[in-house]
Write a protein that holds these residues in place. Sequence first.
Motif, PDB file in Angstrom:
ATOM      1  N   ASN A  11       0.813  -1.212   0.000  1.00 60.38           N
ATOM      2  CA  ASN A  11       0.000   0.000   0.000  1.00 60.38           C
ATOM      3  C   ASN A  11       0.854   1.273   0.000  1.00 60.38           C
ATOM      4  O   ASN A  11       0.388   2.336   0.397  1.00 60.38           O
ATOM      5  CB  ASN A  11      -0.988   0.005   1.163  1.00 60.38           C
ATOM      6  N   SER A  12       2.099   1.173  -0.484  1.00 61.37           N
ATOM      7  CA  SER A  12       2.944   2.372  -0.565  1.00 61.37           C
ATOM      8  C   SER A  12       2.318   3.365  -1.544  1.00 61.37           C
ATOM      9  O   SER A  12       1.528   2.976  -2.421  1.00 61.37           O
ATOM     10  CB  SER A  12       4.356   2.010  -1.030  1.00 61.37           C
ATOM     11  N   ASN A  13       2.659   4.620  -1.408  1.00 65.90           N
ATOM     12  CA  ASN A  13       2.082   5.649  -2.284  1.00 65.90           C
ATOM     13  C   ASN A  13       2.360   5.368  -3.757  1.00 65.90           C
ATOM     14  O   ASN A  13       1.495   5.570  -4.605  1.00 65.90           O
ATOM     15  CB  ASN A  13       2.596   7.033  -1.897  1.00 65.90           C
ATOM     16  N   ALA A  15       2.981   2.332  -5.130  1.00 63.96           N
ATOM     17  CA  ALA A  15       2.214   1.153  -5.533  1.00 63.96           C
ATOM     18  C   ALA A  15       0.756   1.511  -5.793  1.00 63.96           C
ATOM     19  O   ALA A  15       0.135   0.997  -6.735  1.00 63.96           O
ATOM     20  CB  ALA A  15       2.310   0.066  -4.463  1.00 63.96           C
ATOM     21  N   LYS A  16       0.204   2.410  -5.001  1.00 66.24           N
ATOM     22  CA  LYS A  16      -1.207   2.783  -5.142  1.00 66.24           C
ATOM     23  C   LYS A  16      -1.507   3.483  -6.462  1.00 66.24           C
ATOM     24  O   LYS A  16      -2.643   3.462  -6.915  1.00 66.24           O
ATOM     25  CB  LYS A  16      -1.644   3.670  -3.975  1.00 66.24           C
ATOM     26  N   THR A  17      -0.489   4.080  -7.084  1.00 67.42           N
ATOM     27  CA  THR A  17      -0.745   4.760  -8.361  1.00 67.42           C
ATOM     28  C   THR A  17      -1.036   3.765  -9.473  1.00 67.42           C
ATOM     29  O   THR A  17      -1.730   4.100 -10.429  1.00 67.42           O
ATOM     30  CB  THR A  17       0.456   5.626  -8.802  1.00 67.42           C
ATOM     31  N   GLY A  18      -0.488   2.535  -9.367  1.00 74.57           N
ATOM     32  CA  GLY A  18      -0.671   1.546 -10.420  1.00 74.57           C
ATOM     33  C   GLY A  18       0.126   1.851 -11.680  1.00 74.57           C
ATOM     34  O   GLY A  18      -0.070   1.226 -12.714  1.00 74.57           O
ATOM     35  N   ALA A  30       7.586   0.687  -5.235  1.00 70.71           N
ATOM     36  CA  ALA A  30       6.270   0.110  -5.497  1.00 70.71           C
ATOM     37  C   ALA A  30       6.150  -1.303  -4.947  1.00 70.71           C
ATOM     38  O   ALA A  30       5.050  -1.807  -4.799  1.00 70.71           O
ATOM     39  CB  ALA A  30       5.991   0.103  -6.993  1.00 70.71           C
ATOM     40  N   ASN A  74       0.867  -9.032  -2.516  1.00 71.39           N
ATOM     41  CA  ASN A  74      -0.100  -9.048  -1.407  1.00 71.39           C
ATOM     42  C   ASN A  74      -0.266 -10.417  -0.752  1.00 71.39           C
ATOM     43  O   ASN A  74      -1.164 -10.600   0.062  1.00 71.39           O
ATOM     44  CB  ASN A  74      -1.449  -8.508  -1.874  1.00 71.39           C
ATOM     45  N   LEU A  94       1.744  -6.231   4.063  1.00 67.07           N
ATOM     46  CA  LEU A  94       1.510  -5.043   4.897  1.00 67.07           C
ATOM     47  C   LEU A  94       2.302  -5.145   6.201  1.00 67.07           C
ATOM     48  O   LEU A  94       2.456  -6.238   6.750  1.00 67.07           O
ATOM     49  CB  LEU A  94       0.028  -4.890   5.219  1.00 67.07           C
TER      50      LEU A  94
END
Length: 97
Positions: A11-13, A15-18, A30, A74, A94
């Motif tokens: 859930n790093s910033n 990684a969240k961008t995709g 990521a 995950n 996580l």
Amino acid sequence: MLGEVALVPVNSNIAKTGITFKSTLFDENAASHIALGQAYIDNISDGALKTEKELLNLGMNQSAVHEDIMIGNNTMNVYGIINQEKVLIMENGLWKI
């Protein structure tokens, strides 16, 4: 030889961008990753002041390359060992600590 191990939560910033930025400075944040090749002297106290021989004696790998390989996802669980006891550090990618 192994030069780096980095634990990065799913859930790093970045990684969240995709997005795959095609830039190591972003993309290595990521996912958890290992790197083959050069180890970073910044990870050792006064590393920049040590001789090549001192760094080798401390186990620092020296190489002309440093290549990151992403390994995290995950489903990844990571355990540490303290006083001969397993401690869960990451669960399903996580942080647990």
